[in-house]
Write a protein that holds these residues in place. Structure first.
Motif, PDB file in Angstrom:
ATOM      1  N   TYR A  33       0.839  -1.193   0.000  1.00  0.00           N
ATOM      2  CA  TYR A  33       0.000   0.000   0.000  1.00  0.00           C
ATOM      3  C   TYR A  33       0.877   1.247   0.000  1.00  0.00           C
ATOM      4  O   TYR A  33       1.721   1.405   0.867  1.00  0.00           O
ATOM      5  CB  TYR A  33      -0.958  -0.007   1.191  1.00  0.00           C
ATOM      6  N   HIS A  76     -15.747  -4.745  -3.804  1.00  0.00           N
ATOM      7  CA  HIS A  76     -14.718  -3.915  -4.434  1.00  0.00           C
ATOM      8  C   HIS A  76     -13.792  -4.832  -5.215  1.00  0.00           C
ATOM      9  O   HIS A  76     -13.628  -6.006  -4.876  1.00  0.00           O
ATOM     10  CB  HIS A  76     -13.893  -3.156  -3.388  1.00  0.00           C
ATOM     11  N   GLU A  77     -13.175  -4.288  -6.224  1.00  0.00           N
ATOM     12  CA  GLU A  77     -12.217  -5.049  -7.016  1.00  0.00           C
ATOM     13  C   GLU A  77     -10.815  -4.965  -6.431  1.00  0.00           C
ATOM     14  O   GLU A  77      -9.886  -5.538  -6.986  1.00  0.00           O
ATOM     15  CB  GLU A  77     -12.261  -4.581  -8.469  1.00  0.00           C
ATOM     16  N   ASP A  78     -10.674  -4.257  -5.336  1.00  0.00           N
ATOM     17  CA  ASP A  78      -9.407  -4.151  -4.610  1.00  0.00           C
ATOM     18  C   ASP A  78      -9.649  -4.579  -3.170  1.00  0.00           C
ATOM     19  O   ASP A  78     -10.767  -4.461  -2.654  1.00  0.00           O
ATOM     20  CB  ASP A  78      -8.902  -2.704  -4.597  1.00  0.00           C
ATOM     21  N   GLU A  79      -8.586  -5.015  -2.530  1.00  0.00           N
ATOM     22  CA  GLU A  79      -8.649  -5.275  -1.101  1.00  0.00           C
ATOM     23  C   GLU A  79      -9.033  -3.968  -0.391  1.00  0.00           C
ATOM     24  O   GLU A  79      -8.634  -2.890  -0.817  1.00  0.00           O
ATOM     25  CB  GLU A  79      -7.252  -5.736  -0.673  1.00  0.00           C
ATOM     26  N   GLU A  80      -9.805  -4.074   0.666  1.00  0.00           N
ATOM     27  CA  GLU A  80     -10.212  -2.888   1.421  1.00  0.00           C
ATOM     28  C   GLU A  80      -9.595  -2.957   2.814  1.00  0.00           C
ATOM     29  O   GLU A  80      -9.792  -3.934   3.524  1.00  0.00           O
ATOM     30  CB  GLU A  80     -11.740  -2.830   1.521  1.00  0.00           C
ATOM     31  N   ALA A 117     -10.661  -8.487  -1.921  1.00  0.00           N
ATOM     32  CA  ALA A 117     -11.404  -8.104  -3.123  1.00  0.00           C
ATOM     33  C   ALA A 117     -12.435  -9.190  -3.393  1.00  0.00           C
ATOM     34  O   ALA A 117     -12.166 -10.378  -3.222  1.00  0.00           O
ATOM     35  CB  ALA A 117     -10.447  -7.971  -4.307  1.00  0.00           C
ATOM     36  N   PHE A 140      -4.515   2.398   0.292  1.00  0.00           N
ATOM     37  CA  PHE A 140      -4.690   2.068  -1.120  1.00  0.00           C
ATOM     38  C   PHE A 140      -3.354   1.652  -1.733  1.00  0.00           C
ATOM     39  O   PHE A 140      -2.316   2.217  -1.406  1.00  0.00           O
ATOM     40  CB  PHE A 140      -5.200   3.292  -1.899  1.00  0.00           C
ATOM     41  N   LYS A 141      -3.409   0.695  -2.669  1.00  0.00           N
ATOM     42  CA  LYS A 141      -2.197   0.265  -3.356  1.00  0.00           C
ATOM     43  C   LYS A 141      -1.713   1.330  -4.329  1.00  0.00           C
ATOM     44  O   LYS A 141      -0.527   1.504  -4.520  1.00  0.00           O
ATOM     45  CB  LYS A 141      -2.431  -1.049  -4.089  1.00  0.00           C
ATOM     46  N   ASP A 142      -2.639   2.003  -4.964  1.00  0.00           N
ATOM     47  CA  ASP A 142      -2.287   3.039  -5.926  1.00  0.00           C
ATOM     48  C   ASP A 142      -2.930   4.348  -5.485  1.00  0.00           C
ATOM     49  O   ASP A 142      -2.985   4.628  -4.312  1.00  0.00           O
ATOM     50  CB  ASP A 142      -2.752   2.616  -7.335  1.00  0.00           C
ATOM     51  N   HIS A 171     -13.317 -10.632  -9.932  1.00  0.00           N
ATOM     52  CA  HIS A 171     -12.779 -10.552  -8.565  1.00  0.00           C
ATOM     53  C   HIS A 171     -13.631 -11.357  -7.592  1.00  0.00           C
ATOM     54  O   HIS A 171     -13.101 -11.955  -6.648  1.00  0.00           O
ATOM     55  CB  HIS A 171     -12.667  -9.092  -8.122  1.00  0.00           C
TER      56      HIS A 171
END
Length: 181
Positions: free
Chosen positions: A59, A89-93, A129, A149-151, A169
């Motif tokens: 992150y 979500h399409e990302d880990e939260e 995700a 957040f990763k990005d 996902h």
């Protein structure tokens, strides 16, 4: 942090909704669902612990959101409703509660039961995700949460529908908990 099965009774979403008798959920079950929990006391050095978790998980960015009438102003009611809509979500939260308290509800697979996770300051929750979930404040009506957040910071919720049931996902999440071949 305490996890238990949601009672599914109508009423204010901000109430505990704990079954009577209570049906606790173990850390082991949460781990099987790929949900991770940590408690990091808000003492000197807590930021170093958050930084270590962020580095380990890749992150690079974070922000802090104030979910309260003061913090969200006129958008408060709409945001509370939106957060409580079942989504993925399409990302880990990752959420770390700096102040206040609230509930994350996650869908148990394959039963489709709701598991409620009661969180307070110092609690950190990692949702994979593709897991269906929702969030609400408790009766305290405020949370200050750090989001990692990763990005670049983004928050894109995909409300549950037949389409999200087949989202890549979601399918990968189900494979990771051995629910699809």
């Amino acid at each position: 942090m305490r996890a238990y099965y949601f009672d599914n009774l109508p009423g204010d979403q901000r109430l505990p909704h704990d079954s009577n008798p209570s049906r606790p959920v173990t850390t082991e079950l949460l781990k099987k669902l790929k949900v991770e929990t940590f408690h990091i006391p808000l003492t000197d050095g807590y930021q170093d612990k958050i930084d270590a978790i962020a580095k380990e998980r890749g992150y690079k960015n974070r922000d802090v959101i104030n979910i309260s009438k003061d913090g969200l102003g006129d958008a408060y009611e709409d945001k509370i409703k939106m957060f409580f809509d079942e989504h993925l979500h399409e990302d880990e939260e990752i959420r770390f509660l700096v102040d206040g308290s609230g509930y994350f509800d996650i869908r148990e697979t394959p039963t489709d039961s709701w598991i409620r996770i009661a969180m307070c300051s110092g609690d950190l929750l990692v949702l994979p995700a593709g897991i269906y979930h929702r969030f609400t404040l408790d009766e305290g009506n405020k949370v200050e949460a750090m989001r990692l957040f990763k990005d670049e910071p983004k928050w894109a919720a995909l409300n549950r529908s037949p389409d999200t049931d087949h989202n890549v996902h979601r399918v990968e999440y189900l494979k990771s908990i051995a629910q699809v071949a």
